[in-house]
Design an enzyme around this catalytic site. Structure first.
Site, PDB file in Angstrom:
ATOM      1  N   ARG A   9      35.618  24.631  51.146  1.00 44.68           N
ATOM      2  CA  ARG A   9      35.360  25.562  50.051  1.00 44.68           C
ATOM      3  C   ARG A   9      35.682  24.866  48.740  1.00 44.68           C
ATOM      4  NH1 ARG A   9      37.945  31.490  51.260  1.00 44.68           N
ATOM      5  NH2 ARG A   9      38.402  31.318  49.044  1.00 44.68           N
ATOM      6  N   ARG A  24      45.157  29.276  42.001  1.00 41.63           N
ATOM      7  CA  ARG A  24      45.116  30.512  42.801  1.00 41.63           C
ATOM      8  C   ARG A  24      46.525  30.939  43.206  1.00 41.63           C
ATOM      9  NH1 ARG A  24      41.574  28.507  47.363  1.00 41.63           N
ATOM     10  NH2 ARG A  24      41.440  30.628  48.161  1.00 41.63           N
ATOM     11  N   ARG A  75      43.873  42.859  43.750  1.00 34.09           N
ATOM     12  CA  ARG A  75      44.665  41.660  43.489  1.00 34.09           C
ATOM     13  C   ARG A  75      45.478  41.788  42.214  1.00 34.09           C
ATOM     14  NH1 ARG A  75      41.016  37.802  46.347  1.00 34.09           N
ATOM     15  NH2 ARG A  75      41.732  35.685  46.081  1.00 34.09           N
ATOM     16  N   LYS A 115      44.316  36.003  55.792  1.00 34.20           N
ATOM     17  CA  LYS A 115      43.684  37.307  55.607  1.00 34.20           C
ATOM     18  C   LYS A 115      42.298  37.375  56.247  1.00 34.20           C
ATOM     19  CE  LYS A 115      43.811  37.356  51.076  1.00 34.20           C
ATOM     20  NZ  LYS A 115      44.397  36.019  50.802  1.00 34.20           N
TER      21      LYS A 115
END
Ligand code: AMP
Length: 226
Positions: A165, A176, A99, A23
């Protein structure tokens, strides 16, 4: 050529997909080629955490652990961003928002009388994104996304330091991905019911994904809303 949306107003598009689906990379390219403002909620939150702002302090633990920030906070942040004149005039490409179905409903209210024009899903299976995220490095200065640095750990675009990250650690990735299945996949179905979803195979090479995205968006014509 991208067709004008029904009312001839600036286009409103959202890019959705599992973490690691592409994305960020594709969103930057697509927004650039369509002249849309790229609004990444993940980036906005990471910037706020780095800056140590009140909102950054409120969300830091959640963002680092890969947990969703409460809907009210995200919606407030997005509402503020979408109110900017530049965003209203140019249209926008949302990345990482909405989301959840609750966020999608709030967004539809923010965008009344018409909602999103198009939701583009970058489809990549969970086992593929797990591998990608295990190897993902990001430039701390310019945000460039790359694979494991082989020799030179500097960013090839700006010379900044390539970093991992926090939420790409294995346990955060599993969380996630589970969140995507329970919260986001039903939201994509919700939008599909409104006839605004197109799905792209995100496992193709990046250039092919970029081409397919451009073609799908160009081929899209407004559908009747539910
Ligand atoms: P991303 O870069 O899109 O993967 O987002 C990074 C992190 O920011 C997520 O793991 C969440 O902690 C937070 N975040 C970003 N967008 C949202 C959203 N729409 N709803 C809830 N949390 C979000």
């Amino acid at each position: 050529m991208v067709p004008e949306s029904t009312e001839g107003r600036p286009r409103r598009v959202a890019l959705v997909g599992r973490p690691g689906a592409g994305k960020g990379t594709q969103g930057t390219v697509l927004a650039g080629s369509l002249g849309l403002v790229h609004v990444s909620t993940g980036e906005l939150f990471r910037d706020a955490v780095r800056a140590g702002s009140p909102i950054g302090e409120a969300v830091a633990t959640l963002v680092r652990a890969g947990e969703l920030v409460p809907d009210e906070l995200v919606v407030e942040l997005v509402a503020e961003r979408l109110a900017a004149i530049e965003v209203r005039e140019r249209g926008f490409l949302l990345d990482g928002f909405p989301r959840t179905i609750a966020q999608a409903e709030a967004l539809e209210v923010l965008l009344e009388p018409a909602g999103l024009d198009l939701v583009v899903e970058l489809a990549v299976p969970a086992d593929v994104v797990r591998l990608r995220l295990a190897m993902r490095w990001v430039c701390g200065a310019c945000g460039l996304i790359d694979g494991i640095p082989l020799s030179d750990p500097a960013c090839e675009a700006c010379g900044g330091e390539m970093q991992r990250r926090d939420d790409d650690a294995a346990t955060a990735v599993l969380r996630r991905l589970a969140e995507y299945d329970t919260e986001t996949a039903p939201m994509v179905e919700w939008y599909a019911g409104r006839g605004v979803v197109v799905s792209i195979d995100g496992t193709m090479p990046p250039d092919a994904v970029t081409r397919a995205l451009g073609e799908e968006v160009a081929a899209w014509t407004p559908r009747t809303r539910a």
